[in-house]
Design a protein around this motif. Structure first.
Motif, mmCIF file in Angstrom:
data_model
loop_
_atom_site.group_PDB
_atom_site.id
_atom_site.type_symbol
_atom_site.label_atom_id
_atom_site.label_comp_id
_atom_site.label_asym_id
_atom_site.label_seq_id
_atom_site.Cartn_x
_atom_site.Cartn_y
_atom_site.Cartn_z
ATOM 1 N N PHE A 34 0.836 -1.202 0.000
ATOM 2 C CA PHE A 34 0.000 0.000 0.000
ATOM 3 C C PHE A 34 0.869 1.250 0.000
ATOM 4 N N VAL A 149 -9.754 6.517 2.883
ATOM 5 C CA VAL A 149 -8.749 5.455 3.021
ATOM 6 C C VAL A 149 -8.894 4.751 4.362
ATOM 7 N N PHE A 153 -9.562 0.834 4.179
ATOM 8 C CA PHE A 153 -8.417 -0.023 4.488
ATOM 9 C C PHE A 153 -8.151 -0.169 5.990
ATOM 10 N N THR A 155 -6.919 2.026 8.023
ATOM 11 C CA THR A 155 -5.696 2.713 8.438
ATOM 12 C C THR A 155 -6.032 3.795 9.469
#
Length: 221
Positions: A34, A149, A153, A155
């Motif tokens: 990533f 994001v 994902f 994160t």
């Protein structure tokens, strides 16, 4: 129309772009796919100014291209080098300040250039508002990107409402710095000097092709 031979400062941009590619390669080799993808996208975005003006009669100033590259490099290293963590929260604010100043300078350059080319007519206050609006819009888009994001994902790019708002405040500060510089330059009637000083002249082009016909000094801003 091709640009003239690049000044030596342009090679600084190439070096920064090379460092971004190196970060992308090292991330991929380390299995951080990533981060590698993000660094690769950042590299491609550093090429956007050159691609945008490829078929135009202007060249973006090499200083602008360098600032764009530095902005993305700081972001990439914030993740790859974990500076966002080890130097928190100062590194994050530094990246936002540099990026916001870069966006604001791009907005100023484009506004003055469009005005000189006769495509639009902007007053000094209108240019200042455009700079601030463009800078804050770019900052908002960046925060939306980080939110998206994080949601997709899992994160942790955003650290809460305080972090997001402080980022936008720094973005506003960067835009305000350039807007103040623009207001002073326009008040002194130095917009023509700004373009002649920073815009690279395409090879074989006359100065009038770059800055257009001088604007009537009596025209009020």
């Amino acid at each position: 129309m091709a640009c003239s031979n690049p000044p030596r400062g342009t090679y600084l941009t190439y070096i920064i772009q090379g460092l971004i590619l190196l970060s992308a390669a090292s991330s991929i080799l380390a299995g951080e796919y990533f981060l590698g993808l993000s660094a690769t996208v950042a590299f491609l975005l550093t090429m956007a100014p050159s691609l945008m003006t490829k078929n135009l009669r202007i060249c973006f100033p090499w200083e602008i291209n360098l600032l764009v590259a530095v902005s993305f490099y700081l972001h990439v290293m914030g993740h790859v080098g974990e500076f966002y963590v080890t130097l928190a929260p100062y590194y994050d604010k530094l990246t936002h300040l540099v990026s916001s100043v870069t966006v604001a300078l791009l907005a100023f350059f484009l506004a003055v250039l469009a005005d000189h080319q006769g495509e639009i007519r902007l007053t000094g206050p209108a240019i200042a508002v455009f700079i601030l609006t463009a800078t804050l819009a770019a900052g908002a888009v960046w925060e939306i990107y980080e939110f998206a994001v994080d949601q997709v994902f899992g994160t942790g790019l955003q650290l809460g409402n305080t972090d997001t708002m402080s980022d936008l405040i720094v973005d506003l500060a960067g835009g305000a710095i350039v807007a103040a510089f623009a207001a002073i330059a326009l008040a002194r009637g130095e917009e023509h000097r700004f373009i002649r000083l920073f815009a690279e002249q395409p090879s074989g082009a006359e100065p009038s092709e770059i800055v257009g016909d001088p604007i009537d000094p009596a025209r009020s801003r």
